[in-house]
Design a protein around this motif. Sequence first.
Motif, PDB file in Angstrom:
ATOM      1  N   ILE A 177      11.690  30.957 -45.500  1.00 48.03           N
ATOM      2  CA  ILE A 177      11.480  29.841 -44.441  1.00 48.03           C
ATOM      3  C   ILE A 177      12.010  28.675 -45.007  1.00 48.03           C
ATOM      4  CG2 ILE A 177       9.727  28.712 -43.226  1.00 48.03           C
ATOM      5  CD1 ILE A 177       8.188  31.557 -43.078  1.00 48.03           C
ATOM      6  N   ARG A 217      13.472  26.751 -39.979  1.00 51.20           N
ATOM      7  CA  ARG A 217      14.235  27.991 -39.855  1.00 51.20           C
ATOM      8  C   ARG A 217      13.671  29.084 -40.595  1.00 51.20           C
ATOM      9  NH1 ARG A 217      20.685  27.905 -40.398  1.00 51.20           N
ATOM     10  NH2 ARG A 217      20.892  30.259 -41.017  1.00 51.20           N
ATOM     11  N   ILE A 218      13.950  30.341 -39.975  1.00 46.30           N
ATOM     12  CA  ILE A 218      13.596  31.491 -40.903  1.00 46.30           C
ATOM     13  C   ILE A 218      14.808  32.221 -40.862  1.00 46.30           C
ATOM     14  CG2 ILE A 218      12.570  32.667 -38.924  1.00 46.30           C
ATOM     15  CD1 ILE A 218      10.861  34.118 -40.962  1.00 46.30           C
ATOM     16  N   VAL A 235      10.338  29.809 -34.634  1.00 49.03           N
ATOM     17  CA  VAL A 235       9.866  30.321 -36.273  1.00 49.03           C
ATOM     18  C   VAL A 235       8.350  31.003 -35.940  1.00 49.03           C
ATOM     19  CG1 VAL A 235       9.342  29.563 -38.512  1.00 49.03           C
ATOM     20  CG2 VAL A 235      11.347  29.103 -37.273  1.00 49.03           C
TER      21      VAL A 235
END
Length: 173
Positions: A68, A81-82, A116
């Motif tokens: 992440i 963001r992942i 996310v």
Amino acid sequence: MTSATGSGPQHGPAPLARYADTLTHVELTHIEKRIENWIRFGRHVSDHILNRRRRVLSYRPGSVFGFIRWAANDFGTVASRIDIVRAVAPGEAYQTLPYIRPGGEILLTVDGWPKVCQMLRLIDDVEAVGLDACDVAPDHWRHVANRMSVGQAPRAYTPERHQAWLKRREIEG
């Protein structure tokens, strides 16, 4: 005289350049309220602390991990963001990703904090049935990515699906 990698007292540390092995290295950074990179799941084989704010986790080829990234400025979140990534073996094709050396096979990418958070809930659901998210079939993460990209709910990953994947992997390998 300095080394070929550019490390040394004059150039500062080159933490990721010194690794010449088969592992995938992920640099984690934590600067309060600015940059936070962390691992949600995965089994690392090495943890190297670089300084108070940075460390490097290393993964064997074939390992799957959830990475992440979150960043903010004075006005709020600018990026979240992942990525769910499979560490690759030397010679395998891979995609490059920031903070991951050399890169990996991207199984899933989700951008934006609401998505996310949805992804984190899906990971929690996998763990709630007694499975470790890093042991889940890579095809499931691809399925989740595809369904989320079109706004549909992904199918649940059940112990039965997991057993079917383990049997398929046993037959193939």
